[in-house]
Design an enzyme around this catalytic site. Sequence first.
Site, PDB file in Angstrom:
ATOM      1  N   ALA A 305       0.816  -1.213   0.000  1.00  0.00           N
ATOM      2  CA  ALA A 305       0.000   0.000   0.000  1.00  0.00           C
ATOM      3  C   ALA A 305       0.846   1.257   0.000  1.00  0.00           C
ATOM      4  O   ALA A 305       0.453   2.282  -0.566  1.00  0.00           O
ATOM      5  CB  ALA A 305      -0.924  -0.011   1.215  1.00  0.00           C
ATOM      6  N   GLU A 309       5.076   2.451  -6.550  1.00  0.00           N
ATOM      7  CA  GLU A 309       5.855   1.935  -7.686  1.00  0.00           C
ATOM      8  C   GLU A 309       5.362   2.493  -9.012  1.00  0.00           C
ATOM      9  O   GLU A 309       5.971   2.259 -10.052  1.00  0.00           O
ATOM     10  CB  GLU A 309       5.824   0.400  -7.680  1.00  0.00           C
ATOM     11  N   ASP A 351      16.011  32.124 -35.481  1.00  0.00           N
ATOM     12  CA  ASP A 351      16.474  32.616 -36.778  1.00  0.00           C
ATOM     13  C   ASP A 351      15.329  33.325 -37.489  1.00  0.00           C
ATOM     14  O   ASP A 351      14.159  33.161 -37.127  1.00  0.00           O
ATOM     15  CB  ASP A 351      16.935  31.449 -37.661  1.00  0.00           C
ATOM     16  N   ASP A 629      21.061  26.368 -37.499  1.00  0.00           N
ATOM     17  CA  ASP A 629      21.133  25.385 -38.579  1.00  0.00           C
ATOM     18  C   ASP A 629      22.547  25.088 -39.056  1.00  0.00           C
ATOM     19  O   ASP A 629      22.775  24.080 -39.713  1.00  0.00           O
ATOM     20  CB  ASP A 629      20.281  25.826 -39.770  1.00  0.00           C
ATOM     21  N   ASP A 633      26.686  27.231 -35.478  1.00  0.00           N
ATOM     22  CA  ASP A 633      25.622  27.394 -34.484  1.00  0.00           C
ATOM     23  C   ASP A 633      25.693  26.341 -33.388  1.00  0.00           C
ATOM     24  O   ASP A 633      25.034  26.479 -32.350  1.00  0.00           O
ATOM     25  CB  ASP A 633      24.242  27.286 -35.163  1.00  0.00           C
ATOM     26  N   ASP A 727      -2.739   1.995 -11.718  1.00  0.00           N
ATOM     27  CA  ASP A 727      -1.711   2.058 -12.764  1.00  0.00           C
ATOM     28  C   ASP A 727      -2.196   2.684 -14.062  1.00  0.00           C
ATOM     29  O   ASP A 727      -1.580   3.627 -14.571  1.00  0.00           O
ATOM     30  CB  ASP A 727      -1.135   0.664 -13.025  1.00  0.00           C
TER      31      ASP A 727
END
Length: 893
Positions: A305, A309, A351, A629, A633, A727
């Site tokens: 309990a 997890e 850019d 690019d 850079d 879960d």
Amino acid sequence: MAPPFPPPDTASPRASQGPAPDTSAAPTGLSSAQAARRLAQDGPNALPGGGGRSLAAIAIETLREPMFLLLLAAGVLYLAFGDLQEGLTLFGFVVVTLTLTLVQEGRTERAIEALRGLTSPRARVVRDGQVQRIASEHVVRGDLLILAEGDRVPADALLITADGVSVDESMLTGESVPVGKRAADAAEQAGTSPAWAATAAAPARPARRPGGDDQAVVFAGTLVVAGHAQARVTATGAHSEIGRIGAALGTLATERTPLQRQTARLVRQLALLALALSLALVAAHGLLRGDWLQALLAGIALAMAMLPEEYPVVLTVFPALGARRLSREGVLTRRINAIETLGATTVLCTDKTGTLTENRMAVACLVAGGCALDQRLDIGGARIAALPEAFHGLLEVSILASLAEPFDPMEKAFHDLGERVLAHTEHLHRDWTLVRTYGLSPALRAMSHVWATSDGGVQTVAVKGAPEAVADLCHLGPAERARIQAVSDQLAAQGLRVLGAARGTFAGQAWPPDEHGFDVEFVGLLGLADPVRAEVPAAVAECRAAGIRVVMITGDYPATAHAIARQAGLVDGDGAQVLSGDEMERLDDAALQARLAEVRVCARIAPAQKLRIVQALKASGEIVAMTGDGVNDAPALRAAHVGVAMGARGTDVAREASSLVLVDDNFAAIVRAMRLGRRIFDNLRQAMSYILAVHVPIAGMALLPVLFGWPPLLYPMHIALLELIIDPACSVAFENEPEEPDVMQRPPRAADAPLFGASAIGWALAQGLGVLAVVLAGYAWAGQHLPEAEARAFAFATLVLGNLGLIHANRSVHQPLWRALRTPNTVLWWVTGAALAVIGLALYLPWATQLLRFAPLAPAHLALAVGLGALGLAWPEALKWARQRQAQRSKAS
């Protein structure tokens, strides 16, 4: 030029790849059929390792989790003491939970594997006579590679042509200095040269090893830092040089993120607390009651309990599926931890060309007449069919100063216009030969080409570049420079990108070391238009509303940059918000930090200056996202908190230095990614809050009834049943939660603020304690008015309904429940429906009630359980309302 290759070899395929070049393919490259055969023969161009986990590996990892070990231990205890039915039931829960985990983890692995494929390096090859961009793993022996500055070499290859090629081979040699390369001679291409023959017999000979200048071979994994070339692939995958030395490339980073480290600490602390309390419970129960079997089962139930997890599951599922969502928005994630940072970004440096604009250049204005600049032609968006004679020479020079087969949008614009209006004139020179080139540099923003005529006479020098750089090469006086500057300013104010052009002649072969050695005359100016993308102004406005400052960084003229920025909605005043590269050079670091606080446009910025901009913004406490690019850079992209590389026009160097890659180079995609990053972060925080909150009543009801001397409420099988609800709720349902309406109307979160700090933990504990109080009170009442089995069923139903209430209460931190219920989330409603169906079966299916030690509830008692569950839902809503009122009072004061 390389001699023709012999026709394709249709004999039986080679059994293995040798070091000698494969000369069986035509110079136009392989056909698709040939490539497919060789791919099937040699396997993909990839190195061993870096793949995803198999289902068997996931199952083994899952079974090692404490929750499964506790379930197995409880099942073994039941079997050892002769309770076959309950023991087999627990093992059945193990199988069901393991199946759900495999489905969920398998989905996550597929998302990561798809992401790995999307972000793997690309290669340009000639297939079926056409240049194609393919995944590097599909490159095969004999492929004709097209290599350019910034590309990562996908396979070992022999250079067929090479123009100024330098390659960084440091990853193979450790030497940081790039090495020069040359084209292979005819004998090397035919595979009969002494060097190649020697290396076939002794592959370790230096002639075939990485490192050293003047080789005709490039190696997989190395980087082209200058020049362009064509190369024939000689070895791929494990047969390449990097494959032989066992290096690994292209795997996704697996380092733990700050969030993972923070969560691991929380789980570790809760696990230690669970262990201590469970041991104490076992000892107390066994000593006081003498029933050590029930004591062990109670201790196992309490440990189950308390163990959250679900946290590792959430931290795996959310980033992986989030990255998959980003890919559908046109943004590829190379580093998963960038998703954490997206929502905290405060400054976005972007850019201009291709990102804010369409990268669709067109010549909009020509100004000829030499330094007088007295001839002007405004073309605009019209497709003219004829060009006045006065402008022929200007367009001619711009074409000569460009690549013969251009890829740059500006150079394409010159060629396109020239093909339309100069096709039947003497100004297109397809029979001329390019004999010398001078490239752009940070010191001189101009490029020059030297052309030899077909009759071998005087050579022509063509120059284009920034107007001030071209004027400097023409050695003009102040008056002439001022005239050029004034006209350039006029064009730039219209949002045009302005280039200057010059022309000269040269005789002989003793070319000067730089362009200043030529005698050239100014010809005129060219203005090019690149329209702002239609979606950019709205995206910029969205950034402003979200507290994200957008800074445009460009090499353009300041007036041009300011005009484009005004069209994009970045600036609305005068030029005070524009910082030029020259001004930046005069500022020290402290002054630059102060100046950048008010800047929206950085113009005439050299690529190397981007790094200083990023460092200055970071020093000011900003969280910086940076686009880029080019090769230069890469340092700025690496230094930024989130580096964003261009997918369409970016180099491999830039992409590998970045965290994200824009598929279509579109600014709006970055903003969509930031919005999605905030959504992912919000949902992750809500899921983790729910996990902690829901474990409070479960752990409390596993511990308190035993301490109070009441009949135990929760056994291991009850905990396992609750986990089947928790879960999918915390992982899949919360991950699918839509973004909140104000996700882009609130300021960025503080980057150093923990996802699950003291405030969030307190909020979760308060919710959980409220539900615990309701369930405990209900169990106390039921214990006095109902038989034990029916009381346990009543309290368990109240606990499940309170759990569902926590799910819905945690859908939004800000919105009230009634509004959140109207927000669509199909997965969440499936989870809710499944939970209600499970509790219905558990309460009224005879064999299930017997197994779970329940008894069917009367309708009135079931209605009371529903009411108590609703009361557990009202408690978090009351807390939410109180928090909002407090926030409003704080804001008002």
